[in-house]
Design an enzyme around this catalytic site. Sequence first.
Site, short mmCIF file in Angstrom:
data_model
loop_
_atom_site.label_atom_id
_atom_site.label_comp_id
_atom_site.label_asym_id
_atom_site.label_seq_id
_atom_site.Cartn_x
_atom_site.Cartn_y
_atom_site.Cartn_z
N ARG A 121 0.85 -1.18 0.00
CA ARG A 121 0.00 0.00 0.00
C ARG A 121 0.89 1.23 0.00
NH1 ARG A 121 -3.53 -2.90 -1.30
NH2 ARG A 121 -5.57 -3.26 -0.34
N GLU A 147 -3.46 8.00 -3.76
CA GLU A 147 -3.94 7.59 -5.10
C GLU A 147 -5.26 8.30 -5.43
OE1 GLU A 147 -4.17 3.33 -5.00
OE2 GLU A 147 -2.05 3.10 -4.61
N HIS A 161 -1.78 1.01 -9.63
CA HIS A 161 -2.36 0.04 -8.69
C HIS A 161 -3.09 -1.08 -9.43
CE1 HIS A 161 -4.06 -0.43 -4.33
NE2 HIS A 161 -3.78 -1.60 -4.89
#
Length: 313
Positions: free
Chosen positions: A232, A261, A279
């Site tokens: 993450r 993000e 991602h």
Amino acid sequence: MEAIGVLMTCPMNNYLEQELDKRFKLFRYWTQPKQREFLAQHAESIRAVVGNATAGADAELIDALPKLEIVSSFSVGLDKVDLNKCKEKGIRVSNTPDVLTDDVADLAIGLMLAVLRRICECDKYVRRGAWKLGDFKLTTKFSGKRVGILGLGRIGLAVAERAEAFDCPISYYSRSKKANTNYTYYNSVVELASNSDILVVACALTPETTHIVNREVIDALGPKGVLINIGRGPHVDEAELVSALVEGRLGGAGLDVFEKEPEVPEQLFGLENVVLLPHVGSGTVETRKAMADLVLGNLEAHFSSKPLLTPVV
């Protein structure tokens, strides 16, 4: 089960959305301009929440849904779900482990190769016609590099097994030493980084692991080291990472995740020793279908009073 209200927090997968619409009474949260009023209006009929790594179920959402029974997450990570609140209220929680392990581990290896062998830069070199003017510069070998893994869970172990095929010595840091492996264990992340050419972040995001990769760790990895993050974004102190890359204190980075993000620091865009991905660790047709089927299976199991397929809470 068509009368059971299911709240989907954001668009995540067309197949999942279609199947939820067929099997349940689906509410698409992201389409509601006035979300508080919407929740108040439908609070009595929503019994399930489907979230993901972007939008899960925080304490405010959980408190707004008095009839909520289950949160089924379209992800393996649960940092967007308030697990303590769910436990307190007796709300079940499930995720999608195992089915995405291979894809994420494959991508980690891909990032290592892409950074060290400058695959993205080579592609651009050919496309702009530069090859006609001379050969591309020499890059760095991957086979045999020391790979350190931060978090030896399902994904970390899968990365290790793949890296072993490239004759890479494996070491790791976890909360505790693993009994079922001969990989070298280090007692701290700094020690792991000091003894690695490539550091892979593959642990769960918790308050304890937030910014676990800080300036000290980055400096220990050093100007020839490479950081790979398939965990993450908040695992890494992004400001420190950017400055280390810009200043040459870190050799390179392969990043599938970022701290805020979809915002990505623009200072990274011009660096050829950095590979940036949006991602997509689990982003294959096959895996997203399997993840969706797990979400659906957990919901149907719960509302049929059967054991969850992948219970967390």
